[in-house]
Design an enzyme around this catalytic site. Structure first.
Site, PDB file in Angstrom:
ATOM      1  N   CYS A 146      10.636  -6.983   0.520  1.00  0.00           N
ATOM      2  CA  CYS A 146      10.208  -7.388   1.862  1.00  0.00           C
ATOM      3  C   CYS A 146       8.691  -7.482   1.939  1.00  0.00           C
ATOM      4  O   CYS A 146       8.004  -6.460   2.019  1.00  0.00           O
ATOM      5  CB  CYS A 146      10.736  -6.391   2.900  1.00  0.00           C
ATOM      6  SG  CYS A 146      10.215  -6.772   4.592  1.00  0.00           S
ATOM      7  N   CYS A 149       7.192  -6.108   5.193  1.00  0.00           N
ATOM      8  CA  CYS A 149       7.128  -4.643   5.231  1.00  0.00           C
ATOM      9  C   CYS A 149       6.011  -4.106   4.353  1.00  0.00           C
ATOM     10  O   CYS A 149       5.296  -3.170   4.743  1.00  0.00           O
ATOM     11  CB  CYS A 149       8.453  -4.041   4.741  1.00  0.00           C
ATOM     12  SG  CYS A 149       9.938  -4.752   5.468  1.00  0.00           S
ATOM     13  N   ASP A 150       5.861  -4.661   3.164  1.00  0.00           N
ATOM     14  CA  ASP A 150       5.052  -4.006   2.127  1.00  0.00           C
ATOM     15  C   ASP A 150       3.819  -4.783   1.671  1.00  0.00           C
ATOM     16  O   ASP A 150       3.037  -4.265   0.870  1.00  0.00           O
ATOM     17  CB  ASP A 150       5.927  -3.732   0.895  1.00  0.00           C
ATOM     18  CG  ASP A 150       7.075  -2.792   1.206  1.00  0.00           C
ATOM     19  OD1 ASP A 150       6.931  -1.979   2.137  1.00  0.00           O
ATOM     20  OD2 ASP A 150       8.116  -2.868   0.534  1.00  0.00           O
TER      21      ASP A 150
END
Length: 320
Positions: A146, A149-150
């Site tokens: 992701c 997300c990251d």
């Protein structure tokens, strides 16, 4: 032995399911949460955040929080209001009659384990993986599924993105905001992505392509240090020195349990009647990644869990 009958049974225990548990418990509906159980295929009670290290984009945690710690906070909050959380797995459902029937454990048992006046489905989805040694071990240590997300953690890194569809190119384009370079590795000599996404990626000076290639080995002990790549036409193997790898070969919703029971969209995700969480079976509601193929974030899952809980509460009031 007669089955237990409950007003609300929640299947799944990620951000969506546990948020639904918090709301329905506070409404006095005494929800039962069948959280799932660990498996060799990577399934985890608590969902995908159980395989995530630091979460920095969930509101309320200014210094970030570890994924498993966040899910423990969700779980303890649900328990505080009286949710009954069971580490077990639903193996069969029958939504043809109310109260609905759910089997936990043996799907061939003559009687269901639970009966429910309403059901909230929050079984989530899982990212498709390469199934290579070290892959799961290095999730959160250089390997991710992701970019939203990251991506922030990969500032000035050399990054590889595996895949050739729209998702892969979206991830790659997003990662150019942070990474020093982004290399897309695709097993064919042309992309599956839409033309507009291809044009954008190819025009981005930070994005490079390696064609006709697959990843055969993920390198690194405590952190990702590189990946071994094999050309499928020449069998030549090379090592790409990257410290970030994003697997973007798709997601699969956990909907096998509901085949023949609930309406699904062409991509396999459960169909809900937007903006509600209603499925095509009255009294069954769906929330989180099992019905969301677009956003797939913890915060959007939690929000949809709230929606499902309120929908279920109001529907039960109407029925009673």
């Amino acid at each position: 032995m007669s089955s237990e009958i409950h007003d609300v049974v929640i299947i799944g225990s990620g951000p969506a399911g546990l948020t639904a548990a918090i709301y329905t418990a506070r409404a006095g509906l005494d929800p039962v949460v069948i959280a799932g159980e660990p498996s060799s295929t990577g399934d985890q009670p608590g969902g995908q955040l159980m395989l995530t290290t630091e979460v920095e984009n969930y509101p309320g945690f200014k210094d970030g929080i570890m994924g498993p710690d966040l899910m423990m906070e969700f779980q303890e909050q649900a328990k505080r209001f009286g949710a009954d959380i069971r580490i077990d797995k639903v193996t069969k459902v029958d939504f043809s009659n109310r109260p609905f029937s759910l089997w936990v454990g043996d799907p061939d048992a003559p009687e269901p384990t639970l009966k429910a006046n309403s059901v909230i489905v929050s079984t989530g989805a899982k990212a498709l993986m390469l199934n290579l040694e070290n892959e799961t071990r290095l999730i959160g240590r250089g390997v991710s599924t992701c970019a939203t997300c990251d991506g922030f953690f990969f500032r000035d890194h050399d990054i590889a993105v595996i895949g050739g569809g729209d998702s892969a190119l979206e991830e790659a384009s997003f990662l150019t905001k942070f990474g020093k370079s982004v290399t897309i590795i695709h097993r064919r000599d042309e992309l599956r992505a839409s033309k507009i996404m291809q044009d954008r990626a190819m025009a981005n000076p930070k994005i490079k392509f390696i064609w006709d290639s697959t990843v055969t080995e993920i390198l690194g002990d405590e952190q990702l240090s590189g990946i071994k790549i094999k050309n499928v036409k020449t069998d030549e193997e090379t090592v790409l020195d990257v410290t970030g790898m994003f697997v973007a070969i798709g997601h699969r919703p956990n909907t096998d349990l509901f085949k023949g029971q609930l309406e699904m969209r062409d991509n396999g995700y459960l169909a809900t009647k937007a903006p509600s969480s209603y499925t095509d079976v009255e009294g069954v509601f769906a929330c989180g990644d099992v019905q969301d193929s677009t956003y797939r974030q913890a915060i959007t899952s939690a929000g949809s869990g709230c929606v499902a809980a309120i929908d279920a509460e109001r529907w039960l009031e109407d029925q009673h």
